[in-house]
Design an enzyme around this catalytic site. Structure first.
Site, PDB file in Angstrom:
ATOM      1  N   SER A  93      36.866  18.310  47.339  1.00  0.00           N
ATOM      2  CA  SER A  93      35.464  18.018  47.026  1.00  0.00           C
ATOM      3  C   SER A  93      35.234  18.229  45.531  1.00  0.00           C
ATOM      4  CB  SER A  93      34.543  18.935  47.818  1.00  0.00           C
ATOM      5  OG  SER A  93      34.727  20.287  47.390  1.00  0.00           O
ATOM      6  N   ASP A 104      36.768  13.728  47.593  1.00  0.00           N
ATOM      7  CA  ASP A 104      35.900  13.521  48.759  1.00  0.00           C
ATOM      8  C   ASP A 104      34.423  13.653  48.404  1.00  0.00           C
ATOM      9  OD1 ASP A 104      35.367  13.115  51.489  1.00  0.00           O
ATOM     10  OD2 ASP A 104      35.329  15.275  51.892  1.00  0.00           O
ATOM     11  N   HIS A 123      33.885  10.457  59.329  1.00  0.00           N
ATOM     12  CA  HIS A 123      33.572  11.745  58.708  1.00  0.00           C
ATOM     13  C   HIS A 123      33.045  12.686  59.788  1.00  0.00           C
ATOM     14  CE1 HIS A 123      33.190  10.552  54.199  1.00  0.00           C
ATOM     15  NE2 HIS A 123      34.121   9.849  54.804  1.00  0.00           N
ATOM     16  N   ASN A 177      38.385  12.563  58.880  1.00  0.00           N
ATOM     17  CA  ASN A 177      38.208  13.701  57.974  1.00  0.00           C
ATOM     18  C   ASN A 177      38.023  15.005  58.746  1.00  0.00           C
ATOM     19  OD1 ASN A 177      38.181  11.666  56.086  1.00  0.00           O
ATOM     20  ND2 ASN A 177      36.272  12.289  55.104  1.00  0.00           N
ATOM     21  N   VAL A 178      38.775  16.012  58.343  1.00  0.00           N
ATOM     22  CA  VAL A 178      38.666  17.344  58.944  1.00  0.00           C
ATOM     23  C   VAL A 178      38.532  18.352  57.812  1.00  0.00           C
ATOM     24  CG1 VAL A 178      39.766  19.088  60.395  1.00  0.00           C
ATOM     25  CG2 VAL A 178      40.081  16.655  60.926  1.00  0.00           C
TER      26      VAL A 178
END
Length: 291
Positions: free
Chosen positions: A56, A88, A214, A236-237
């Protein structure tokens, strides 16, 4: 695994290329430090699965953009599986461009909070910029609810992706992957997830663009499998790994003698715990031995 081929980072486009045709999805796993990143790599390598490591904006600012790239490149060079480094949920176009220049092989521009035309314009700007750096671009259409670091979308403001908007959005932006909203949320689910599989199936029929789910924490295994069956290529995890990290450190700290201060004693197990999460997801997503 035999001799390692010393791969470099691969793009999101490359790593998702055969997913829909072969009926599997690749996990995108968020990391925040060396330990969980190495655990993600270890778990994927053990399963011979391609893997997407996602940072992120907050994680990049904590670790450093160039430090993040260097760290993941080093990890990727030590294994014989395709590894993609993905930025992300980024909302700052200048930051995204810096990440591309630093060496990220994929970025996500999240302009889903903007109106449709602005979303197209901002996304296309990043796609055009990324082309010169051999970098893939993911974007979001619709609004996935929940909380993802600094991005908070209430249940009232979450909106599903409209299938009719997809062909134009994909064509005019030139994106490599599209995150769609069809009932998943970021963070932990307050109740049983209710995914709109009909919407997903309809979108998959009208675009060849790889589709992204997501909010992969808390979705039942059978729903994951249905998502892959109906056209999802990337899942996404993040929250599950963050909880795994926290729970593992807490347990190790409680088990340590009071005078024990060597961080390797309590941070090392984070790698193993995160690897186990990734291996479990790889089996569900069907990407084992696709490396």
């Amino acid at each position: 695994m035999g001799d390692v081929k010393m791969r470099g980072l691969v793009t999101l486009k490359e790593i998702l290329e055969n997913t829909r045709k072969e009926g599997y999805a690749v996990g995108g796993f968020n990391f925040n430090s060396y330990e969980d990143a190495q655990g993600i790599i270890n778990g994927a390598a053990e399963k011979n699965s391609p893997v997407i490591l996602m940072a992120s904006m907050g994680a990049c600012k904590y670790i450093g953009l160039h430090q993040t790239v260097g760290m993941i490149k080093g990890m990727a060079a030590s294994v014989d599986i395709p590894v993609c480094l993905h930025l992300d949920h980024a909302t700052d176009k200048d930051f995204i461009k810096e990440a591309i220049k630093a060496g990220f092989s994929s970025v996500m521009i999240d302009a889903s909070a903007q109106d449709f035309e602005t979303n197209i314009r901002d996304t296309k700007e990043i796609v055009d910029f990324a082309k010169d750096y051999h970098c893939s671009v993911e974007s979001e259409l619709g609004k996935v609810g929940g909380k993802e670091e600094n991005i908070v979308v209430s249940d009232e403001k979450a909106t599903f992706t409209q299938p009719a908007d997809v062909p134009r959005f994909v064509e005019e932006t030139g994106i490599d992957a599209l995150a769609i909203a069809f009932g998943s949320v970021h963070g932990f689910y307050k109740s049983e997830p209710k995914l709109d599989f009909e919407r997903l199936e309809e979108i998959a029929k009208i675009t060849d663009c790889p589709l992204v789910l997501h909010g992969g924490t808390g979705i039942p295994v059978e729903d994951f499998k249905k998502c892959v069956k109906y056209g999802i290529s990337k899942i996404n995890v993040g929250t599950e790994l963050k909880k795994t990290y926290t729970d593992t450190v807490r347990k190790m700290c409680n088990d340590l003698p009071e005078k024990e201060v060597d961080p390797r004693k309590y941070m090392g197990p984070v790698k193993d715990a995160c690897a186990e999460v990734v291996k479990g997801k790889v089996d569900v997503f069907g990407s084992a031995n696709k490396g």
